[in-house]
Design a protein around this motif. Structure first.
Motif, PDB file in Angstrom:
ATOM      1  N   ILE A  78       7.638  48.579  13.537  1.00 13.47           N
ATOM      2  CA  ILE A  78       7.966  49.100  14.728  1.00 13.47           C
ATOM      3  C   ILE A  78       8.472  50.523  14.540  1.00 13.47           C
ATOM      4  CG2 ILE A  78       9.047  48.768  17.035  1.00 13.47           C
ATOM      5  CD1 ILE A  78       7.343  46.441  16.287  1.00 13.47           C
ATOM      6  N   GLY A  79       7.491  51.320  14.855  1.00 14.64           N
ATOM      7  CA  GLY A  79       7.820  53.050  14.786  1.00 14.64           C
ATOM      8  C   GLY A  79       6.908  53.451  13.837  1.00 14.64           C
ATOM      9  N   CYS A  80       6.310  54.688  14.246  1.00 11.12           N
ATOM     10  CA  CYS A  80       5.731  55.298  13.099  1.00 11.12           C
ATOM     11  C   CYS A  80       6.334  56.745  12.988  1.00 11.12           C
ATOM     12  CB  CYS A  80       4.132  55.650  13.646  1.00 11.12           C
ATOM     13  SG  CYS A  80       3.094  56.466  12.381  1.00 11.12           S
ATOM     14  N   GLY A  81       7.558  56.849  12.416  1.00 10.60           N
ATOM     15  CA  GLY A  81       8.203  57.945  12.329  1.00 10.60           C
ATOM     16  C   GLY A  81       8.194  58.198  10.637  1.00 10.60           C
TER      17      GLY A  81
ATOM     18  N   CYS B 219      11.797  49.781  12.554  1.00 11.89           N
ATOM     19  CA  CYS B 219      11.738  51.295  11.907  1.00 11.89           C
ATOM     20  C   CYS B 219      11.735  52.333  13.067  1.00 11.89           C
ATOM     21  CB  CYS B 219      10.550  51.695  10.980  1.00 11.89           C
ATOM     22  SG  CYS B 219      10.133  50.700   9.848  1.00 11.89           S
ATOM     23  N   ASP B 220      12.396  51.965  14.342  1.00  6.49           N
ATOM     24  CA  ASP B 220      12.210  52.618  15.664  1.00  6.49           C
ATOM     25  C   ASP B 220      13.315  53.411  15.834  1.00  6.49           C
ATOM     26  OD1 ASP B 220      13.351  50.187  15.731  1.00  6.49           O
ATOM     27  OD2 ASP B 220      12.597  49.594  17.818  1.00  6.49           O
ATOM     28  N   GLY B 221      14.122  53.983  14.812  1.00  7.23           N
ATOM     29  CA  GLY B 221      15.122  55.225  15.099  1.00  7.23           C
ATOM     30  C   GLY B 221      16.230  54.955  15.766  1.00  7.23           C
ATOM     31  N   ILE B 222      17.000  55.948  16.181  1.00  7.50           N
ATOM     32  CA  ILE B 222      18.385  55.906  16.570  1.00  7.50           C
ATOM     33  C   ILE B 222      18.637  55.182  17.865  1.00  7.50           C
ATOM     34  CG2 ILE B 222      18.084  58.223  17.921  1.00  7.50           C
ATOM     35  CD1 ILE B 222      21.048  58.695  16.753  1.00  7.50           C
ATOM     36  N   LYS B 223      17.408  55.062  18.783  1.00  3.76           N
ATOM     37  CA  LYS B 223      17.595  54.110  19.793  1.00  3.76           C
ATOM     38  C   LYS B 223      16.919  53.102  19.789  1.00  3.76           C
ATOM     39  CE  LYS B 223      18.436  58.279  22.950  1.00  3.76           C
ATOM     40  NZ  LYS B 223      17.690  59.219  23.755  1.00  3.76           N
ATOM     41  N   ALA B 224      16.825  52.326  18.577  1.00  2.00           N
ATOM     42  CA  ALA B 224      15.723  51.203  18.298  1.00  2.00           C
ATOM     43  C   ALA B 224      15.900  50.090  19.265  1.00  2.00           C
ATOM     44  CB  ALA B 224      16.017  50.630  16.926  1.00  2.00           C
TER      45      ALA B 224
ATOM     46  N   SER C  86      14.399  47.211  18.421  1.00  2.00           N
ATOM     47  CA  SER C  86      14.664  46.361  17.650  1.00  2.00           C
ATOM     48  C   SER C  86      15.984  46.045  17.113  1.00  2.00           C
ATOM     49  CB  SER C  86      13.711  46.444  16.424  1.00  2.00           C
ATOM     50  OG  SER C  86      14.179  47.819  15.633  1.00  2.00           O
ATOM     51  N   ARG C  87      16.860  46.846  17.139  1.00  2.31           N
ATOM     52  CA  ARG C  87      18.384  46.826  16.825  1.00  2.31           C
ATOM     53  C   ARG C  87      19.006  46.139  17.919  1.00  2.31           C
ATOM     54  NH1 ARG C  87      22.079  50.783  14.017  1.00  2.31           N
ATOM     55  NH2 ARG C  87      24.142  50.484  14.856  1.00  2.31           N
ATOM     56  N   GLU C  88      18.621  46.733  19.151  1.00  2.54           N
ATOM     57  CA  GLU C  88      19.209  46.013  20.264  1.00  2.54           C
ATOM     58  C   GLU C  88      18.945  44.618  20.587  1.00  2.54           C
ATOM     59  OE1 GLU C  88      17.980  48.212  23.879  1.00  2.54           O
ATOM     60  OE2 GLU C  88      18.530  46.686  25.147  1.00  2.54           O
ATOM     61  N   LEU C  89      17.507  44.197  20.244  1.00  2.00           N
ATOM     62  CA  LEU C  89      17.257  42.891  20.620  1.00  2.00           C
ATOM     63  C   LEU C  89      17.994  41.907  19.395  1.00  2.00           C
ATOM     64  CD1 LEU C  89      13.445  43.464  21.090  1.00  2.00           C
ATOM     65  CD2 LEU C  89      15.148  42.631  22.705  1.00  2.00           C
ATOM     66  N   LEU C  90      17.985  42.433  18.163  1.00  2.69           N
ATOM     67  CA  LEU C  90      18.876  41.718  17.205  1.00  2.69           C
ATOM     68  C   LEU C  90      20.083  41.464  17.394  1.00  2.69           C
ATOM     69  CD1 LEU C  90      16.315  41.934  15.269  1.00  2.69           C
ATOM     70  CD2 LEU C  90      17.787  42.659  13.416  1.00  2.69           C
ATOM     71  N   LEU C  91      20.682  42.460  17.805  1.00  2.90           N
ATOM     72  CA  LEU C  91      22.307  42.316  18.189  1.00  2.90           C
ATOM     73  C   LEU C  91      22.348  41.550  19.401  1.00  2.90           C
ATOM     74  CD1 LEU C  91      23.623  46.056  17.556  1.00  2.90           C
ATOM     75  CD2 LEU C  91      23.824  44.102  16.136  1.00  2.90           C
ATOM     76  N   ARG C  92      21.448  41.623  20.416  1.00  2.00           N
ATOM     77  CA  ARG C  92      21.723  40.493  21.426  1.00  2.00           C
ATOM     78  C   ARG C  92      21.674  39.217  21.050  1.00  2.00           C
ATOM     79  NH1 ARG C  92      17.354  41.844  25.965  1.00  2.00           N
ATOM     80  NH2 ARG C  92      18.126  43.823  25.800  1.00  2.00           N
ATOM     81  N   ARG C  93      20.647  38.965  20.174  1.00  2.00           N
ATOM     82  CA  ARG C  93      20.547  37.663  19.790  1.00  2.00           C
ATOM     83  C   ARG C  93      21.867  37.179  19.030  1.00  2.00           C
ATOM     84  NH1 ARG C  93      15.744  37.272  15.131  1.00  2.00           N
ATOM     85  NH2 ARG C  93      14.184  37.764  16.720  1.00  2.00           N
ATOM     86  N   GLY C  94      22.774  38.036  18.484  1.00  2.00           N
ATOM     87  CA  GLY C  94      23.892  37.647  17.925  1.00  2.00           C
ATOM     88  C   GLY C  94      24.991  37.482  18.988  1.00  2.00           C
TER      89      GLY C  94
END
Ligand SMILES: Cc1cc2nc3c(=O)[nH]c(=O)nc-3n(C[C@H](O)[C@H](O)[C@H](O)COP(=O)(O)OP(=O)(O)OC[C@H]3O[C@@H](n4cnc5c(N)ncnc54)[C@H](O)[C@@H]3O)c2cc1C
Length: 410
Positions: free
Chosen positions: A8-11, A157-162, A164-172
């Motif tokens: 996820i993310g082409c940076g 790999c979707d950067g500072i406002k990812a 993917s990060r939000e979804l992972l943390l929400r899962r926890g």
């Protein structure tokens, strides 16, 4: 069994990881929310640690051919008094097999995108990650207005406002606040390299009262520069790439403010061909366990977003690519892809390796920003200048600091 990896993310990190994984037998697909990648930001500095990884995917020479490698670090005051000079950059190629160099962000991003085509890796632009569903034998990503795709694992790999990060943390069961505004903005420009600094490819830091200026070459003809200033978020609608009228109005304003700064500052501002303004953000660190969950793992700014004052965000994202690709096993038609528990072990090993180093750098970058932009009047700035001057005299400590950065990741 599927060998498809959803990236996820082409940076910076996404394309490099995709190439490294393809070489290990995986079938990466890169998803990018932007409809057509193109013009982006201003510039960044690539250091030996990042360039070594770009070298693995045959992109370092392309970057280096377009610019001059740095030969010195040079710090000075706003009125031109030298605070310190180091020739460490001129030793890097011999010591680490790669130099340090500035690069235009658009050129880097487009080079990375092209490398996906050259490596026959699928890139889907205009695909914005919205949701992730875990299954026992795979993972399903949902993209806004596009539907779902299944893979064996996902790399955020979707950067500072990812997302993917939000979804992972929400899962926890966790909700994270928005990225932290550091209280600083950067106004960046790209200008023809003035004659006063031509032929001397330095990373030049200029320290003033309540302001910091940095410049370095990004091509054989042009230099990038950035002014860091303390600002509230009130004017954040003005943080973007400027059109010609906006650029010229801002130039006039800055020229008044920086008129008495010594060369090359006023000349670089005056001749800017492109100007862009950013707010500078970072986030507090995640624990290694928060970097991954099930068949998903975060890398680059998605895992450890940083303010830019140490010039290491992209370089660390590239180190992540190297380590994650190294920890993942080769796969082939004969060797089935990974079980969930295998992935959990690999991702935890990766996060344990990378989290301490990147957390330290994020904190270091934040502190560096605060040191650079001192607002307490001229006495406080003189004190800061003195500290900068003294720090360069500690030659062994300076060498050790850079060695700790540049000797990695291999
Ligand atoms: C002003 C400034 C100067 C900097 N200077 C330097 C420097 O000199 N040296 C250095 O090493 N670093 C520097 N950095 C940091 C560097 O830019 C980042 O650390 C680096 O780009 C991180 O790479 P990445 O691949 O993790 O994320 P990014 O490069 O940010 O890429 C993320 C990609 O994901 C895409 N995306 C986001 N959300 C989604 C979604 N939901 N679905 C699909 N795609 C999505 C984005 O559009 C983007 O293309 C600087 C940063 C700033 C702001």
């Amino acid at each position: 069994m599927s060998r498809t990896v959803l990236i996820i993310g082409c940076g910076v990190a996404g394309p490099v990881l995709a190439i490294l994984l393809k070489r290990k037998g995986y079938t990466p697909i890169v998803f990018e929310k932007v409809k057509e990648l193109g013009d982006a930001g201003a510039s960044l500095t690539l250091m030996p640690n990042g360039l070594k990884v770009l070298g693995l995917v045959d992109l370092a020479s392309q970057v280096l051919e377009a610019t001059f490698p740095l030969t010195e670090f040079h710090d000075q005051t706003w009125n031109g008094a030298t605070l310190g000079v180091s020739h460490i950059p001129s030793t890097l190629l011999d010591k680490y097999s790669m130099p340090a160099a500035g690069v235009r962000r658009t050129a880097l991003n487009l080079g990375l995108k092209q490398s996906l085509f050259d490596n026959a890796i699928e890139l889907r632009e205009g695909w914005k990650l919205e949701d992730i569903q875990e299954k026992e034998h795979g993972v399903i990503a949902t993209f806004a207005g596009r539907g779902t795709i299944e893979g064996t694992f996902i790399v955020g790999c979707d950067g500072i406002k990812a997302t993917s990060r939000e979804l992972l943390l929400r899962r926890g069961g966790e909700m994270e606040a928005l990225p932290t505004y550091t209280g600083l903005t950067q106004t960046a420009g790209i200008s023809p390299t003035p004659s006063t600094i031509k032929g001397r490819p330095s990373l030049l830091n200029v320290y003033g009262i309540g302001a910091h200026f940095i410049t370095y070459p990004v091509s054989h003809t042009h230099s990038s520069w950035a002014i860091t200033l303390p600002e509230t978020m009130e004017a954040q609608e003005s943080w973007h790439l400027y059109n010609v009228e906006e650029r010229d109005a801002l130039k006039s304003k800055l020229l008044l403010e920086f008129a008495n700064w010594s060369d090359p500052v006023p000349e670089l501002i005056k001749s800017a061909e492109r100007m862009v303004k950013f707010g500078l953000y970072d986030r507090d660190e995640l624990t290694p366990e928060q970097w991954h969950s099930g068949r998903c793992v975060l890398i680059g700014d998605a895992a450890h977003p940083t303010s830019p004052h140490l010039g290491q965000g992209a370089n660390q994202a590239l180190e992540d690519c190297y380590h994650l690709a190294t920890f993942l096993p080769k796969v082939s038609a004969k060797i089935p892809t990974l079980l969930k528990q295998d992935l959990a072990q690999i991702f935890q090993k990766f996060a344990l390796k990378r989290q301490p180093r990147t957390s330290k750098l994020v904190k270091g970058a934040r502190a560096q920003g605060e040191r650079r932009v001192v607002t307490g009047g001229s006495a406080a700035c003189l004190e800061r200048d003195e500290a900068v001057r003294k720090s360069w005299l500690e030659v062994d400590a300076v060498a050790a600091k850079y060695d700790n950065l540049f000797r990695e990741p291999f």
